[in-house]
Design an enzyme around this catalytic site. Structure first.
Site, PDB file in Angstrom:
ATOM      1  N   HIS A  14       0.873  -1.197   0.000  1.00 52.00           N
ATOM      2  CA  HIS A  14       0.000   0.000   0.000  1.00 52.00           C
ATOM      3  C   HIS A  14       0.899   1.234   0.000  1.00 52.00           C
ATOM      4  CE1 HIS A  14      -3.825   2.108   1.619  1.00 52.00           C
ATOM      5  NE2 HIS A  14      -2.954   3.059   1.278  1.00 52.00           N
ATOM      6  N   HIS A  16       1.521   5.366  -1.802  1.00 48.79           N
ATOM      7  CA  HIS A  16       1.088   6.490  -2.640  1.00 48.79           C
ATOM      8  C   HIS A  16       2.321   7.100  -3.294  1.00 48.79           C
ATOM      9  CE1 HIS A  16      -3.008   6.562  -0.942  1.00 48.79           C
ATOM     10  NE2 HIS A  16      -2.393   6.099   0.130  1.00 48.79           N
ATOM     11  N   LYS A 100      -9.414  -0.543  -5.427  1.00 50.35           N
ATOM     12  CA  LYS A 100      -9.456   0.143  -4.135  1.00 50.35           C
ATOM     13  C   LYS A 100     -10.811   0.803  -3.925  1.00 50.35           C
ATOM     14  CE  LYS A 100      -7.815   2.124  -0.341  1.00 50.35           C
ATOM     15  NZ  LYS A 100      -6.660   2.998  -0.167  1.00 50.35           N
ATOM     16  N   HIS A 137     -10.593   1.070   2.188  1.00 46.10           N
ATOM     17  CA  HIS A 137     -10.367   2.093   3.222  1.00 46.10           C
ATOM     18  C   HIS A 137     -11.549   1.973   4.171  1.00 46.10           C
ATOM     19  CE1 HIS A 137      -8.773   6.033   4.748  1.00 46.10           C
ATOM     20  NE2 HIS A 137      -9.941   5.919   5.364  1.00 46.10           N
ATOM     21  N   HIS A 175      -4.622  -0.531   6.051  1.00 49.68           N
ATOM     22  CA  HIS A 175      -4.185   0.209   7.240  1.00 49.68           C
ATOM     23  C   HIS A 175      -5.122   0.034   8.420  1.00 49.68           C
ATOM     24  CE1 HIS A 175      -6.903   2.893   5.185  1.00 49.68           C
ATOM     25  NE2 HIS A 175      -5.989   3.364   4.367  1.00 49.68           N
ATOM     26  N   ASP A 248       1.378   2.604   3.613  1.00 46.88           N
ATOM     27  CA  ASP A 248       0.556   3.802   3.408  1.00 46.88           C
ATOM     28  C   ASP A 248       1.420   5.055   3.394  1.00 46.88           C
ATOM     29  OD1 ASP A 248      -1.722   5.178   2.796  1.00 46.88           O
ATOM     30  OD2 ASP A 248      -2.426   5.361   4.858  1.00 46.88           O
TER      31      ASP A 248
HETATM   32  O1  DOR Z   1      -3.382   9.413   5.687  1.00 47.57           O
HETATM   33  C1  DOR Z   1      -3.773   9.100   4.577  1.00 47.57           C
HETATM   34  N1  DOR Z   1      -3.240   9.629   3.450  1.00 47.57           N
HETATM   35  N2  DOR Z   1      -4.763   8.216   4.475  1.00 47.57           N
HETATM   36  C2  DOR Z   1      -5.345   7.928   3.306  1.00 47.57           C
HETATM   37  O2  DOR Z   1      -6.254   7.154   3.294  1.00 47.57           O
HETATM   38  C3  DOR Z   1      -4.911   8.608   2.067  1.00 47.57           C
HETATM   39  C4  DOR Z   1      -3.558   9.108   2.170  1.00 47.57           C
HETATM   40  C5  DOR Z   1      -3.197  10.094   1.089  1.00 47.57           C
HETATM   41  O3  DOR Z   1      -3.456   9.795  -0.077  1.00 47.57           O
HETATM   42  O4  DOR Z   1      -2.644  11.138   1.412  1.00 47.57           O
HETATM   43 ZN    ZN Z   2      -3.355   5.009   1.597  1.00 48.90          ZN
END
Ligand code: DOR
Ligand code: ZN
Length: 346
Positions: A14, A16, A100, A137, A175, A248
């Site tokens: 997971h 980003h 997702k 989520h 998460h 995450d």
């Molecule tokens: O803290 C987070 N940041 N939780 C999420 O679900 C998304 C993520 C983000 O994309 O910044």
């Molecule tokens: Zn995330």
């Protein structure tokens, strides 16, 4: 006490990466230590179709650091207009690994998400049929529900009913942050798994306000009480194959974090393995780190674990790590856990 640990190369289930300048700046933080990562689709606009995922994967691949042997694994962002045939094609042609589900309004860039899971039932049924996992989520968005209760309420009112209506659907509670979530996963079949982040193993909700407000510890789902953190640690070190690493890691530039309305997200890729070694050492479970970071997730997703390894060495003094990553859009602060770190990837 062990001073060196060699494990199969980890995967991050997971992450980003964002896009553009931020993506170019953060990719190496993952590719240095991880062989694969499951890339979240909450871009603006989101990665909704097979063609979106192909294009995003190409942008990632074009920007990978030279010589890195890294495989981005792609996800689609489920919307109420998602076409089940497109999803099936994307999966069967090897473009995507998961879909997702963001409840609309739950978190960063979730506006195009799902307002009612009944509206995506045909897609979920198709996914169950073809064995395609759904990453969830797991928070309700009702503002009248206390933010610290939103995961537990989601399990009872959304997740469990959805799973009962869609037998065979493979679901990952992304998460997971509560003891309730851990117990729910433990009580269910192998179809249900959960990722655990680095930071939720290290901070509880008090850390958010230690001596002042700490925007770099703010993420969603928000860190909970200490007993929840302890339940996550117990699950992570248990060796139970249903729990595995999803960092995450969610970069936002400092200006967006240190603000009157700061964004949710902790950027932890560069020092995640040092953090995890610290956690597993504290738990007397260094021998379980490989299962959590390198084996369990691969098994759940049906891919072979890496045939490469990484080695961590314990240092006598606290190790220092890069505090910020520079990007053309501004600096991004790296997760600074509330304890010393002694382990370094060598
Ligand atoms: O803290 C987070 N940041 N939780 C999420 O679900 C998304 C993520 C983000 O994309 O910044
Ligand atoms: Zn995330």
């Amino acid at each position: 006490m062990a001073s060196e640990l060699t494990i199969r190369k980890p995967d991050d289930w997971h992450v980003h990466f964002r896009d553009g300048a931020v993506m170019r700046a953060v990719l190496s933080g993952t590719t240095e230590h991880f062989g694969r990562a499951l890339v979240m689709p909450n871009l603006v606009p989101p990665v909704v179709t097979m063609n979106d995922a192909i294009a995003y994967r190409e942008r990632i691949e074009a920007n990978l650091p030279k010589g890195s042997e890294f495989t981005p694994m792609m996800t689609l962002y489920l919307t109420e207009a998602t076409d089940a045939d497109d999803v099936e094609r994307a999966y069967k042609s090897g473009v995507i690994t998961a879909v997702k589900l963001y409840p609309a309004g739950a978190t960063t860039n979730s506006d195009s998400g799902v307002t009612d899971v009944a509206r995506v039932a045909p897609v979920l049924e198709r996914m169950a049929e073809i064995g395609l996992p759904l990453c969830v989520h797991g928070e309700v968005t009702d503002p009248s529900i206390d933010i610290f209760d939103r995961e537990a309420v989601f399990i009872d009112t959304v997740l469990d009913p959805m799973r009962q209506r869609t037998p065979g659907l493979r679901v990952i509670m992304e998460h997971v942050t509560t003891e309730d979530g851990v117990k729910y996963v433990q009580s269910q079949s192998e179809h249900l798994a959960a990722t655990i982040t680095t930071h939720h193993l290290m901070i509880n909700r008090n850390h958010l306000f230690q001596g002042g407000i700490r925007p770099h510890f703010f993420c969603l789902p928000i860190a909970k009480r200490e007993h929840h953190r302890l339940a996550l640690r117990a699950a992570a070190v248990s060796g139970d194959g249903r729990f595995f690493l999803g960092t995450d890691s969610a970069p936002h530039v400092d200006g967006a974090k240190e603000s009157a309305c700061g964004c949710a997200g902790v950027y932890n890729s560069p020092n995640t393995l040092s953090c995890l070694a610290q956690v597993f050492e504290e738990e007397g479970a260094l021998d379980k780190l490989e299962a959590f970071a390198s084996l369990n997730g691969a098994a759940y997703y049906g891919v072979a674990p890496s045939d490469q390894t990484i080695t961590l060495k314990r240092q006598n003094a606290a190790v220092s790590y890069q505090a910020k990553v520079k990007t053309e859009e501004g600096d991004i602060t790296v997760f600074d856990p509330p304890c010393d770190l002694n382990w370094l990837v060598v």
